[in-house]
Design a protein around this motif. Sequence first.
Motif, mmCIF file in Angstrom:
data_model
loop_
_atom_site.group_PDB
_atom_site.id
_atom_site.type_symbol
_atom_site.label_atom_id
_atom_site.label_comp_id
_atom_site.label_asym_id
_atom_site.label_seq_id
_atom_site.Cartn_x
_atom_site.Cartn_y
_atom_site.Cartn_z
ATOM 1 N N UNK A 61 -6.197 5.444 -10.552
ATOM 2 C CA UNK A 61 -7.558 5.471 -10.043
ATOM 3 C C UNK A 61 -7.712 5.168 -8.578
ATOM 4 N N UNK A 62 -6.609 4.965 -7.837
ATOM 5 C CA UNK A 62 -6.678 4.679 -6.406
ATOM 6 C C UNK A 62 -5.874 5.742 -5.666
ATOM 7 N N UNK A 63 -6.398 6.184 -4.530
ATOM 8 C CA UNK A 63 -5.717 7.217 -3.756
ATOM 9 C C UNK A 63 -4.336 6.735 -3.299
ATOM 10 N N UNK A 64 -3.371 7.657 -3.304
ATOM 11 C CA UNK A 64 -2.001 7.317 -2.919
ATOM 12 C C UNK A 64 -1.935 6.808 -1.485
ATOM 13 N N UNK A 65 -2.665 7.429 -0.572
ATOM 14 C CA UNK A 65 -2.633 6.994 0.825
ATOM 15 C C UNK A 65 -3.131 5.564 0.982
ATOM 16 N N UNK A 66 -4.114 5.177 0.195
ATOM 17 C CA UNK A 66 -4.605 3.795 0.247
ATOM 18 C C UNK A 66 -3.527 2.816 -0.216
ATOM 19 N N UNK A 67 -2.804 3.201 -1.257
ATOM 20 C CA UNK A 67 -1.731 2.342 -1.760
ATOM 21 C C UNK A 67 -0.619 2.198 -0.728
ATOM 22 N N UNK A 68 -0.265 3.291 -0.055
ATOM 23 C CA UNK A 68 0.769 3.232 0.975
ATOM 24 C C UNK A 68 0.330 2.317 2.107
ATOM 25 N N UNK A 69 -0.935 2.389 2.476
ATOM 26 C CA UNK A 69 -1.439 1.540 3.547
ATOM 27 C C UNK A 69 -1.326 0.062 3.170
ATOM 28 N N UNK A 70 -1.687 -0.267 1.940
ATOM 29 C CA UNK A 70 -1.569 -1.656 1.475
ATOM 30 C C UNK A 70 -0.110 -2.093 1.495
ATOM 31 N N UNK A 71 0.788 -1.222 1.052
ATOM 32 C CA UNK A 71 2.210 -1.560 1.029
ATOM 33 C C UNK A 71 2.749 -1.785 2.439
ATOM 34 N N UNK A 72 2.316 -0.965 3.387
ATOM 35 C CA UNK A 72 2.811 -1.126 4.761
ATOM 36 C C UNK A 72 2.301 -2.420 5.394
ATOM 37 N N UNK A 73 1.064 -2.770 5.129
ATOM 38 C CA UNK A 73 0.552 -4.039 5.639
ATOM 39 C C UNK A 73 1.317 -5.210 5.038
ATOM 40 N N UNK A 74 1.669 -5.091 3.754
ATOM 41 C CA UNK A 74 2.471 -6.137 3.117
ATOM 42 C C UNK A 74 3.864 -6.204 3.732
#
Length: 278
Positions: A61-74
């Motif tokens: 239910x969440x866009x892939x690009x949003x997940x990648x952004x969260x992962x990169x910030x982490x």
Amino acid sequence: MSQHLQPPRLSFAERDAETSELFRRLAAARTPEASEPIVEEIVHLYLDLCASMAGRYDGRGVEHDDLVQVARLALVKAVRRYEPGHAPSFAAYAVPTISGELKRWFRDRGWVVRPPRRLQELRANLQSVRGRLEQELGATPTDAELAQAVGATVEEVREVATAATGFRPLSLDCSPSDEERPGLAAFLAADDDDLAGADDRVCLADALTELDDDERELLLMRYVEGMTQREIGEARGVSQMQVSRTLRRITVRLHDQLAEQVAPTPSAEAATEMGTAS
């Protein structure tokens, strides 16, 4: 203009060795100007790790690009917090850090209607075991099989399924596949002013039957056609004061008749008192 070329893919051992050298240089840096380029180099080495870990949460239910952004910030957070020697490698430290940030993001920001935390965690467990059970059983697992796999009750599994609709609720403006049918908003309860005044209109219609034609015509001219008292007086050949007095007398009569319809009759009150006494 120089072009940014992708560096050749390193083996895990080569990347670990290069990462260790970069962290040694980072520890020796004394200013932000000196440390930031090194942090950037480390981050670029592990961008593929971010994409890989974000991909594990696709389809939820969440866009892939949003997940990648969260992962990169982490990943950036992991670089700044990592202390060499406290983990087998930087990758071993970064993986749980990125995973924790992704799960926290889902918990805190992924829900439109947020259920209790226990249901969120149980939903994550069910997501992880559902695919495995489908492979083992060769069919869609039942609620009882899912409950046994995660150590929960069948009622809790069904509660999770109900709560999951709050992750991406259906829009009220969304129309069904049949274009001739209305959307969801048409089926929601709402105040209906016309319906709320239905009783008053029925009572008023009964009260108006008690008036003569001349009185009803006067009410029609004043309250339906919107004529002023002066205009009514001129049309009927009487003074404005006479029109005002007549309208007041009619409205008082209507008010009294409507009040009698609402208030219980003496006989009804007496019957009620007799029933209570008996």
